[in-house]
Every structure is written in C-alpha cells, then in structure tokens.
Design an enzyme around this catalytic site. Structure first.
Site, short mmCIF file in Angstrom:
data_model
loop_
_atom_site.label_atom_id
_atom_site.label_comp_id
_atom_site.label_asym_id
_atom_site.label_seq_id
_atom_site.Cartn_x
_atom_site.Cartn_y
_atom_site.Cartn_z
N LYS A 194 0.82 -1.22 0.00
CA LYS A 194 0.00 0.00 0.00
C LYS A 194 0.85 1.27 0.00
O LYS A 194 0.47 2.27 -0.58
CB LYS A 194 -0.97 0.00 1.18
CG LYS A 194 -2.04 -1.07 1.02
CD LYS A 194 -3.29 -0.82 1.83
CE LYS A 194 -4.36 -1.82 1.40
NZ LYS A 194 -5.58 -1.76 2.15
N LYS A 236 -5.16 -9.95 -6.26
CA LYS A 236 -6.46 -10.19 -5.66
C LYS A 236 -7.46 -9.12 -6.09
O LYS A 236 -7.07 -7.99 -6.42
CB LYS A 236 -6.36 -10.26 -4.13
CG LYS A 236 -6.11 -8.96 -3.45
CD LYS A 236 -6.49 -9.00 -1.98
CE LYS A 236 -6.53 -7.57 -1.46
NZ LYS A 236 -7.37 -7.32 -0.34
N LYS A 254 -11.19 -3.42 -3.76
CA LYS A 254 -12.08 -2.28 -4.00
C LYS A 254 -11.30 -1.05 -4.44
O LYS A 254 -11.86 -0.14 -5.01
CB LYS A 254 -12.98 -1.98 -2.81
CG LYS A 254 -12.38 -2.00 -1.43
CD LYS A 254 -13.44 -1.63 -0.40
CE LYS A 254 -13.44 -2.51 0.83
NZ LYS A 254 -12.24 -2.45 1.65
N1 AQP Z 1 -10.06 -10.60 -3.07
C1 AQP Z 1 -10.43 -11.04 -1.88
N2 AQP Z 1 -10.74 -12.35 -1.70
C2 AQP Z 1 -11.13 -12.81 -0.49
N3 AQP Z 1 -11.26 -12.02 0.61
C3 AQP Z 1 -10.98 -10.72 0.46
N4 AQP Z 1 -11.00 -9.68 1.33
C4 AQP Z 1 -10.61 -8.55 0.70
N5 AQP Z 1 -10.34 -8.81 -0.60
C5 AQP Z 1 -10.54 -10.15 -0.76
C6 AQP Z 1 -11.39 -9.80 2.73
O1 AQP Z 1 -12.44 -8.88 2.98
C7 AQP Z 1 -12.34 -8.41 4.34
C8 AQP Z 1 -12.43 -6.92 4.38
O2 AQP Z 1 -11.30 -6.37 3.72
P1 AQP Z 1 -10.88 -4.89 4.06
O3 AQP Z 1 -11.98 -3.98 3.75
O4 AQP Z 1 -10.40 -4.83 5.45
O5 AQP Z 1 -9.66 -4.52 3.16
P2 AQP Z 1 -8.65 -5.31 2.29
O6 AQP Z 1 -8.34 -6.65 2.83
O7 AQP Z 1 -7.47 -4.43 2.04
O8 AQP Z 1 -9.55 -5.50 0.98
P3 AQP Z 1 -9.67 -4.62 -0.30
O9 AQP Z 1 -10.97 -4.90 -0.94
O10 AQP Z 1 -8.46 -4.86 -1.14
O11 AQP Z 1 -9.69 -3.14 0.25
P4 AQP Z 1 -8.75 -1.92 -0.07
O12 AQP Z 1 -8.78 -1.83 -1.56
O13 AQP Z 1 -9.37 -0.77 0.62
O14 AQP Z 1 -7.41 -2.28 0.46
C9 AQP Z 1 -11.03 -8.97 4.89
O15 AQP Z 1 -11.32 -10.12 5.68
C10 AQP Z 1 -10.28 -9.36 3.65
O16 AQP Z 1 -9.37 -10.43 3.91
#
Ligand code: AQP
Length: 341
Positions: A119, A202, A205
C-alpha cells in the site's frame, strides 16, 4: 500458570474505503453470516473506519461508505439482534489498546508486513504513521474482545499471525495468561478471489480498474459484462483441479463459481470440464447474478433509511463497549496504569 479458558467469540471487520466487492463478500461477509448461526457466545462485526483513514478519505465519502458497509452486512444476512454491528471509532477501547500494543509490537515485526509495502508503494517515506501501525490496531480490534475466532480472507493471514505474536509477547512480558491466541478462520474455495483482469492480483475495491472487480452494487447487466470480458486463456476447462496449474485466470473464475455456488472447485470442473470459456462464463454470470441480486436489492432498501443504519451502529457500539471496556481496564491494571476514578 494454567491456560485460561476463553469464551468462544468471533470478531471481524471491513474497511469503508469504497464499494465492497465480490472478494469481500466471499472472503468475509458470507462467512460472517455463517458464523453468526454457529456455536459462539458473541459474533462481533465492525466497520473499521479508523483503519480507513490510514489512507486519505474525504470525510463525506467516509461517512457514506461506513453506512454502505453496514447496509452490506445487513443485506448479506447479518441480524443486529444476533450479531453486534458497529463502527470502530465509536468504541474508544480499540484506540486505547492499540497504544499499548504499539509498545508491545517490535519494529522488526512491523517491517515484515507485506500489506504496508504494497500500500505504501515506492513512496513509503510519505505514507502515514497510521498505515505502518495498522496491524497493531487490528490486533487491538480483535483482542479488546478476547476474540478467539477471526474470519478473514487470505490477504489478512500475516496480520493475524502478528496478532498472535502480540498476544503471546504481552502474556509473556507481564507473566499473565490474559489474551487468547486467536484462531484465523481462512477456509473455503474463495479465501482469495482474484482480479478479473489479472489472475496474479487479488480482487480489490481500490483497484483503479472497475472491470477488475464485481461490486456488490453492480446490476445484472454489469456483472454479466464484466464476467464476459474477464481475462482467460485459449484452452478449454480441464476436468480436474490439477489441470488449472499455471492458468491463474481460469483458476480464479473456477474458484469464484465454487464460492458462489457453495461447492468445491472439483465439483465445478466435474460439471464444466471440457467446456470453452464462452458457455462457462455465461453459466458463471447466471450463478453470480442469482447470488448477488437479492443482496443488492436488500442493500438499497437499507440505504433508503440511513438514520436507521446509524441507530443500529450506535446500539451495536454500546453492546461492543460493554465487552471491550472491562478487558481494556484489566489490561491497564496489568500494565500498571493507576486507575483512581
Ligand atoms: N479478493 C479477496 N478475496 C477474499 N477475501 C478478500 N478480502 C478482501 N479482498 C478479498 C477480505 O475482505 C475483508 C475486508 O477487507 P478490508 O476492507 O479490510 O480490506 P482489504 O483486505 O485491504 O480489501 P480490499 O478490498 O483490497 O480493500 P482496499 O482496496 O481498501 O485495500 C477482509 O477479511 C479481507 O481479507
């Protein structure tokens, strides 16, 4: 010292940093709902707004996104009577315990966190201190409830290992058996849902390309279009999972199918082995739309009454604080902070 027996308690959270994706749904929300009806004393689900501000968030967008994530929780099937649903900043124990953990966690541990490196990117000198300390706050989120089980996607595995290290070091340094050694719950076919445009990344969002992900707010046509355009290879699908080796995009789509249909990747290939991607993608789009359309519809109903969402978050915060505050106070006693009122 005897091993303390901890109440079986679930905690997890998602960041209000944009539209939740199919990855968040399959890796997290769907499993939050399954655990709500299992044998746990409490299931506690947080919208982690304090984590969100480790990267810049426009205040009005953050407020809206916090309500949106709460609406997605409800629409996915979380019941505020069975589960505690709240936003992190309303329960001050998270930040207070995080400070104690900042003093327990070692710089060497934090330097190994791959999510910070991903990040912060090349410009790490300019990243916020909060982004670096994020995993210590996450440990506090979990441990201020003495949570024993944490359902997350595969990307959070390293942070959960750090949570266990922090709990162990705290217990060891103070000669107590106070914090539980949390179990990560990372299982099922969709713990790492992959980007539709790049099978090595992966689904996220914050990916700049909207075509890389399915959002929980996408309508049926958009879902079908994104799946149709998903990157694939020219070979037909194999009949066994072994045949997916070296084919990350094909593997990604099979796993999404399995996660949505609640079956294994082997089951998917038994039904679709030998099929070309055209018909498989059509079948996948149908499964995706039938799983997501009811959630999208319920989500927009909940979002029609944002005051009610705020009420649910406030009620959840009161109930969360009732569990968290005594654990924080006991931590302060262990650390040696004077409490004279
Ligand atoms: N691609 C994924 N597959 C399975 N699980 C996923 N999670 C996120 N992406 C995937 C799981 O969703 C939960 C919430 O995630 P988060 O909002 O805490 O942020 P993150 O893990 O950093 O997910 P994002 O979507 O990639 O968000 P941004 O873009 O803001 O960093 C967690 O349990 C995560 O494991």
């Amino acid at each position: 010292m005897t091993d303390a027996v901890h109440t079986r308690r679930v905690f997890s959270g998602s960041q209000p940093t944009g539209n939740l994706t199919l990855g968040n749904y399959l890796g997290a929300l769907k499993r939050y709902v399954e655990m709500q009806d299992q044998d746990f004393e409490d299931t506690i689900y947080c919208v982690v707004d304090m984590h969100a501000i480790t990267l810049w968030q426009d205040p009005a967008d953050l407020r809206r996104a916090t309500q949106d994530v709460a609406a997605a929780y409800l629409a996915a099937g979380l019941d505020p009577k069975k589960s505690i649903i709240f936003n992190q900043s309303q329960v001050s124990a998270h930040a207070n315990l995080a400070w104690v953990f900042n003093c327990v966690a070692r710089l060497g541990w934090m330097n190994r966190m791959t999510q910070f490196k991903d990040k912060a990117g090349k410009n790490a000198e300019n990243a916020s201190l909060g982004l670096y300390a994020y995993p210590a706050l996450m440990a506090a989120d979990i441990l201020t409830y003495h949570a024993t089980h944490v359902p997350v996607g595969d990307d959070q595995k390293q942070h959960l290992e750090l949570t266990r290290d922090i709990a162990q070091k705290f217990n060891h340094d103070f000669g107590v058996d106070f914090f539980p050694i949390t179990e990560p719950v990372i299982d099922g076919p969709a713990t790492r849902v992959m980007s539709l445009r790049d099978g090595s990344k992966k689904m996220s969002k914050s990916d700049p390309s909207d075509m890389s992900r399915i959002n929980l707010t996408d309508d049926a046509d958009t879902i079908a279009k994104k799946i149709k355009k998903a990157k694939t290879d020219p070979e037909p699908l194999p009949s066994e999972v072994k045949g997916l080796e070296g084919r990350p995009e094909a593997r990604g789509l099979v796993d999404i199918y399995a996660g949505l249909a609640g079956i294994t990747a082997d089951d998917v290939l038994q039904a679709h082995g030998g099929s070309q991607f055209g018909p498989f993608k059509q079948a996948l789009a149908e499964v995706a739309v039938s799983a997501l359309a009811p959630i999208t519809a319920r989500m927009s109903e909940y979002l029609g009454d944002r005051a009610e969402i705020d009420r649910i978050l406030g009620d959840g915060a009161d109930r969360a604080a009732e569990i968290a505050e005594p654990i924080l106070q006991k931590t302060y006693d262990i650390v040696g902070f004077v409490r004279s009122r």
